[in-house]
Structures are given as C-alpha cells and as structure tokens.
Design a protein around this motif. Structure first.
Motif, PDB file in Angstrom:
ATOM      1  N   VAL A  43       0.843  -1.208   0.000  1.00 51.56           N
ATOM      2  CA  VAL A  43       0.000   0.000   0.000  1.00 51.56           C
ATOM      3  C   VAL A  43       0.870   1.247   0.000  1.00 51.56           C
ATOM      4  O   VAL A  43       0.561   2.226  -0.694  1.00 51.56           O
ATOM      5  CB  VAL A  43      -0.968  -0.014   1.202  1.00 51.56           C
ATOM      6  CG1 VAL A  43      -1.648   1.332   1.372  1.00 51.56           C
ATOM      7  CG2 VAL A  43      -1.999  -1.115   1.033  1.00 51.56           C
ATOM      8  N   SER A  44       1.961   1.230   0.726  1.00 47.90           N
ATOM      9  CA  SER A  44       2.869   2.375   0.737  1.00 47.90           C
ATOM     10  C   SER A  44       3.452   2.616  -0.655  1.00 47.90           C
ATOM     11  O   SER A  44       3.522   3.761  -1.115  1.00 47.90           O
ATOM     12  CB  SER A  44       3.985   2.136   1.751  1.00 47.90           C
ATOM     13  OG  SER A  44       4.901   3.185   1.747  1.00 47.90           O
ATOM     14  N   ALA A  45       3.848   1.552  -1.334  1.00 48.03           N
ATOM     15  CA  ALA A  45       4.365   1.687  -2.698  1.00 48.03           C
ATOM     16  C   ALA A  45       3.277   2.185  -3.639  1.00 48.03           C
ATOM     17  O   ALA A  45       3.529   3.033  -4.503  1.00 48.03           O
ATOM     18  CB  ALA A  45       4.913   0.350  -3.189  1.00 48.03           C
ATOM     19  N   ALA A  46       2.060   1.676  -3.468  1.00 44.07           N
ATOM     20  CA  ALA A  46       0.949   2.119  -4.310  1.00 44.07           C
ATOM     21  C   ALA A  46       0.668   3.600  -4.103  1.00 44.07           C
ATOM     22  O   ALA A  46       0.401   4.332  -5.065  1.00 44.07           O
ATOM     23  CB  ALA A  46      -0.298   1.289  -4.021  1.00 44.07           C
ATOM     24  N   LEU A  47       0.741   4.058  -2.870  1.00 44.57           N
ATOM     25  CA  LEU A  47       0.516   5.475  -2.586  1.00 44.57           C
ATOM     26  C   LEU A  47       1.600   6.335  -3.231  1.00 44.57           C
ATOM     27  O   LEU A  47       1.302   7.366  -3.842  1.00 44.57           O
ATOM     28  CB  LEU A  47       0.471   5.713  -1.071  1.00 44.57           C
ATOM     29  CG  LEU A  47       0.238   7.150  -0.632  1.00 44.57           C
ATOM     30  CD1 LEU A  47      -1.074   7.691  -1.199  1.00 44.57           C
ATOM     31  CD2 LEU A  47       0.234   7.235   0.885  1.00 44.57           C
ATOM     32  N   ARG A  48       2.849   5.912  -3.110  1.00 46.26           N
ATOM     33  CA  ARG A  48       3.935   6.668  -3.751  1.00 46.26           C
ATOM     34  C   ARG A  48       3.742   6.708  -5.262  1.00 46.26           C
ATOM     35  O   ARG A  48       3.916   7.753  -5.895  1.00 46.26           O
ATOM     36  CB  ARG A  48       5.293   6.052  -3.401  1.00 46.26           C
ATOM     37  CG  ARG A  48       5.760   6.358  -2.000  1.00 46.26           C
ATOM     38  CD  ARG A  48       7.216   5.973  -1.787  1.00 46.26           C
ATOM     39  NE  ARG A  48       7.519   4.591  -2.164  1.00 46.26           N
ATOM     40  CZ  ARG A  48       7.407   3.540  -1.351  1.00 46.26           C
ATOM     41  NH1 ARG A  48       6.997   3.727  -0.107  1.00 46.26           N
ATOM     42  NH2 ARG A  48       7.704   2.335  -1.768  1.00 46.26           N
ATOM     43  N   TRP A  96     -12.113  13.490  -8.861  1.00 49.14           N
ATOM     44  CA  TRP A  96     -11.587  12.175  -9.240  1.00 49.14           C
ATOM     45  C   TRP A  96     -10.209  11.931  -8.642  1.00 49.14           C
ATOM     46  O   TRP A  96      -9.856  10.791  -8.345  1.00 49.14           O
ATOM     47  CB  TRP A  96     -11.563  12.002 -10.754  1.00 49.14           C
ATOM     48  CG  TRP A  96     -12.946  11.861 -11.297  1.00 49.14           C
ATOM     49  CD1 TRP A  96     -13.576  12.700 -12.158  1.00 49.14           C
ATOM     50  CD2 TRP A  96     -13.886  10.825 -10.980  1.00 49.14           C
ATOM     51  NE1 TRP A  96     -14.849  12.245 -12.397  1.00 49.14           N
ATOM     52  CE2 TRP A  96     -15.062  11.097 -11.694  1.00 49.14           C
ATOM     53  CE3 TRP A  96     -13.852   9.702 -10.169  1.00 49.14           C
ATOM     54  CZ2 TRP A  96     -16.191  10.283 -11.610  1.00 49.14           C
ATOM     55  CZ3 TRP A  96     -14.967   8.898 -10.085  1.00 49.14           C
ATOM     56  CH2 TRP A  96     -16.116   9.188 -10.806  1.00 49.14           C
ATOM     57  N   VAL A  97      -9.426  12.980  -8.462  1.00 50.12           N
ATOM     58  CA  VAL A  97      -8.109  12.808  -7.828  1.00 50.12           C
ATOM     59  C   VAL A  97      -8.297  12.316  -6.397  1.00 50.12           C
ATOM     60  O   VAL A  97      -7.611  11.390  -5.946  1.00 50.12           O
ATOM     61  CB  VAL A  97      -7.300  14.122  -7.873  1.00 50.12           C
ATOM     62  CG1 VAL A  97      -5.977  13.973  -7.140  1.00 50.12           C
ATOM     63  CG2 VAL A  97      -7.067  14.553  -9.309  1.00 50.12           C
ATOM     64  N   LEU A  98      -9.257  12.902  -5.691  1.00 45.76           N
ATOM     65  CA  LEU A  98      -9.550  12.460  -4.323  1.00 45.76           C
ATOM     66  C   LEU A  98     -10.137  11.054  -4.304  1.00 45.76           C
ATOM     67  O   LEU A  98      -9.848  10.266  -3.401  1.00 45.76           O
ATOM     68  CB  LEU A  98     -10.513  13.438  -3.651  1.00 45.76           C
ATOM     69  CG  LEU A  98      -9.985  14.860  -3.470  1.00 45.76           C
ATOM     70  CD1 LEU A  98     -11.079  15.759  -2.915  1.00 45.76           C
ATOM     71  CD2 LEU A  98      -8.767  14.864  -2.583  1.00 45.76           C
ATOM     72  N   ALA A  99     -10.969  10.728  -5.303  1.00 44.14           N
ATOM     73  CA  ALA A  99     -11.563   9.398  -5.361  1.00 44.14           C
ATOM     74  C   ALA A  99     -10.511   8.322  -5.616  1.00 44.14           C
ATOM     75  O   ALA A  99     -10.677   7.176  -5.197  1.00 44.14           O
ATOM     76  CB  ALA A  99     -12.631   9.341  -6.462  1.00 44.14           C
ATOM     77  N   VAL A 100      -9.421   8.693  -6.264  1.00 40.00           N
ATOM     78  CA  VAL A 100      -8.350   7.732  -6.544  1.00 40.00           C
ATOM     79  C   VAL A 100      -7.383   7.630  -5.363  1.00 40.00           C
ATOM     80  O   VAL A 100      -7.048   6.531  -4.917  1.00 40.00           O
ATOM     81  CB  VAL A 100      -7.590   8.122  -7.834  1.00 40.00           C
ATOM     82  CG1 VAL A 100      -6.300   7.352  -7.970  1.00 40.00           C
ATOM     83  CG2 VAL A 100      -8.477   7.888  -9.047  1.00 40.00           C
ATOM     84  N   LEU A 101      -6.943   8.764  -4.856  1.00 44.40           N
ATOM     85  CA  LEU A 101      -5.912   8.741  -3.804  1.00 44.40           C
ATOM     86  C   LEU A 101      -6.479   8.550  -2.400  1.00 44.40           C
ATOM     87  O   LEU A 101      -5.791   8.013  -1.529  1.00 44.40           O
ATOM     88  CB  LEU A 101      -5.086  10.022  -3.852  1.00 44.40           C
ATOM     89  CG  LEU A 101      -4.223  10.205  -5.092  1.00 44.40           C
ATOM     90  CD1 LEU A 101      -3.462  11.512  -5.028  1.00 44.40           C
ATOM     91  CD2 LEU A 101      -3.280   9.041  -5.281  1.00 44.40           C
ATOM     92  N   GLY A 102      -7.721   8.957  -2.169  1.00 42.87           N
ATOM     93  CA  GLY A 102      -8.314   8.862  -0.835  1.00 42.87           C
ATOM     94  C   GLY A 102      -8.315   7.465  -0.243  1.00 42.87           C
ATOM     95  O   GLY A 102      -7.841   7.269   0.887  1.00 42.87           O
ATOM     96  N   PRO A 103      -8.819   6.464  -0.969  1.00 38.62           N
ATOM     97  CA  PRO A 103      -8.813   5.113  -0.397  1.00 38.62           C
ATOM     98  C   PRO A 103      -7.409   4.562  -0.132  1.00 38.62           C
ATOM     99  O   PRO A 103      -7.196   3.836   0.840  1.00 38.62           O
ATOM    100  CB  PRO A 103      -9.519   4.278  -1.469  1.00 38.62           C
ATOM    101  CG  PRO A 103     -10.390   5.259  -2.180  1.00 38.62           C
ATOM    102  CD  PRO A 103      -9.610   6.536  -2.193  1.00 38.62           C
ATOM    103  N   VAL A 104      -6.444   4.939  -0.967  1.00 39.61           N
ATOM    104  CA  VAL A 104      -5.067   4.456  -0.751  1.00 39.61           C
ATOM    105  C   VAL A 104      -4.479   5.120   0.493  1.00 39.61           C
ATOM    106  O   VAL A 104      -3.814   4.460   1.291  1.00 39.61           O
ATOM    107  CB  VAL A 104      -4.194   4.726  -1.993  1.00 39.61           C
ATOM    108  CG1 VAL A 104      -2.797   4.176  -1.797  1.00 39.61           C
ATOM    109  CG2 VAL A 104      -4.821   4.115  -3.232  1.00 39.61           C
ATOM    110  N   VAL A 105      -4.744   6.408   0.673  1.00 36.21           N
ATOM    111  CA  VAL A 105      -4.287   7.091   1.885  1.00 36.21           C
ATOM    112  C   VAL A 105      -4.942   6.460   3.107  1.00 36.21           C
ATOM    113  O   VAL A 105      -4.294   6.233   4.140  1.00 36.21           O
ATOM    114  CB  VAL A 105      -4.598   8.610   1.812  1.00 36.21           C
ATOM    115  CG1 VAL A 105      -4.370   9.283   3.153  1.00 36.21           C
ATOM    116  CG2 VAL A 105      -3.757   9.262   0.739  1.00 36.21           C
ATOM    117  N   GLY A 106      -6.235   6.145   3.011  1.00 35.49           N
ATOM    118  CA  GLY A 106      -6.935   5.505   4.119  1.00 35.49           C
ATOM    119  C   GLY A 106      -6.355   4.147   4.467  1.00 35.49           C
ATOM    120  O   GLY A 106      -6.139   3.833   5.644  1.00 35.49           O
ATOM    121  N   ALA A 107      -6.088   3.332   3.434  1.00 38.67           N
ATOM    122  CA  ALA A 107      -5.500   2.009   3.675  1.00 38.67           C
ATOM    123  C   ALA A 107      -4.108   2.141   4.288  1.00 38.67           C
ATOM    124  O   ALA A 107      -3.758   1.397   5.207  1.00 38.67           O
ATOM    125  CB  ALA A 107      -5.437   1.211   2.375  1.00 38.67           C
ATOM    126  N   ALA A 108      -3.321   3.088   3.796  1.00 37.97           N
ATOM    127  CA  ALA A 108      -1.977   3.286   4.353  1.00 37.97           C
ATOM    128  C   ALA A 108      -2.060   3.726   5.811  1.00 37.97           C
ATOM    129  O   ALA A 108      -1.272   3.272   6.647  1.00 37.97           O
ATOM    130  CB  ALA A 108      -1.216   4.327   3.525  1.00 37.97           C
TER     131      ALA A 108
END
Length: 176
Positions: free
Chosen positions: A21-26, A152-164
């Motif tokens: 998840v950290s790599a995906a966020l980066r 859409w930027v928030l819809a893409v990055l938000g769940p990844v930030v939440g998972a991280a």
C-alpha cells in the motif's frame, strides 16, 4: 569455503500489505504530480497559442482589409490552429481533474503490481469504478461530478491514503 548468511526474516501478512500500500501510494502520488504538471504546462502553452492566434487573426483581417486578399492556405492554417486550441481546451483543460485522476490511478496500479500485490487482491485496484457507479447512479456528469472534475483525484488517492493510515496504525499498535 563459502560464507553463509542468515535468511531474511519473513514479513507478516500485515507488513507485506503495508509495504504494498505504501508503494501504491507513492506511485499514485507520482502519477498525479506528473500529470498535474503536464496539465499546467499544456494550459500555459494553449494560453500562449490562443493569444498568438488572436494576434494572427487580427493581422490577417487587417491584411485583407488593406491589401484585398490572402491565400487559402493562410485561412486553412488559421482554422486548423484554432481547431487544435479549442479541442485542447475542451478535452484537456475542461477535464484536467479526470486526466490527473486517471494518471494517479495508473500510478497506483503499476506501483502495487511492482511491489508484489497478491493475485487475489488485484481486483481491489478497480476501486475507482465504485465512485463512477455512484456518480452515474446520482445522475451526475462523469467528467464533472458535482461541479468539479478534480474530485476524481480524491476518489483515486483517498482510499489508498486511508489504507496506508490503517495499516500504519496497526503496525504501530503491533510494535507496542
């Protein structure tokens, strides 16, 4: 004589997930930043081209008024240049958030894949499609939901930030 090294300790499932998840966020952030910079540059170039086309159109109109006529290639060149600027405006500038969101999503997918995401988890990377379904069900424009494509930027990055965040807090709790 050979030197034996100790085998690397096997990471727990949670720590492997946190690393993925950290790599995906980066990757998502990298894709988002690159696309946003490209969007700004495209806007600057188009703005400059727009000003130049206004000046060129006025110059051609003045030439026709003073000299009588210009070749057809001049009018054709102006028409093609105006078409390119207007198409860029409609496709890129009006939908900047969509393109930046797509680039961020591709960054998440590529980075998660390179980090070794489990095969069973690959379908989870389709999570932005849930947001698309919500927008369609609400009867909103997919390219400009609720008035701004930048959601859409928030819809893409938000769940990844939440998972991280969740995996990070679980990891810190495990270390206590």
């Amino acid at each position: 004589m050979s030197v034996q090294t100790a085998a690397a300790p096997k990471l727990s499932r949670r720590k492997r997930a946190a690393a993925t998840v950290s790599a995906a966020l980066r990757g998502g952030l990298l894709g988002t930043v690159v696309a946003a910079v490209a969007w700004v540059i495209a806007g600057a170039l188009t703005g400059s081209a727009f000003v130049l086309l206004v000046v060129a159109s006025i110059a051609v109109a003045a030439w026709v008024a003073l000299r009588g006529s210009v070749g057809y290639w001049v009018w054709l060149s102006l028409a093609v240049a105006w078409a390119v600027v207007l198409i860029e405006r409609a496709v890129v500038q009006d939908n900047g958030g969509v393109w930046v969101g797509v680039a961020g999503w591709l960054g998440v997918i590529v980075a998660a894949w390179r980090a070794g995401i489990s095969k069973w988890a690959l379908p989870l990377l389709a999570y932005p499609l849930i947001s698309v379904a919500i927008v369609v069900a609400a009867g909103q424009d997919v390219l400009d939901p609720w008035g701004t494509s930048w959601l859409w930027v928030l819809a893409v990055l938000g769940p990844v930030v939440g998972a991280a965040t969740l995996l990070k807090s679980d990891a810190s709790r495990d270390s206590r």
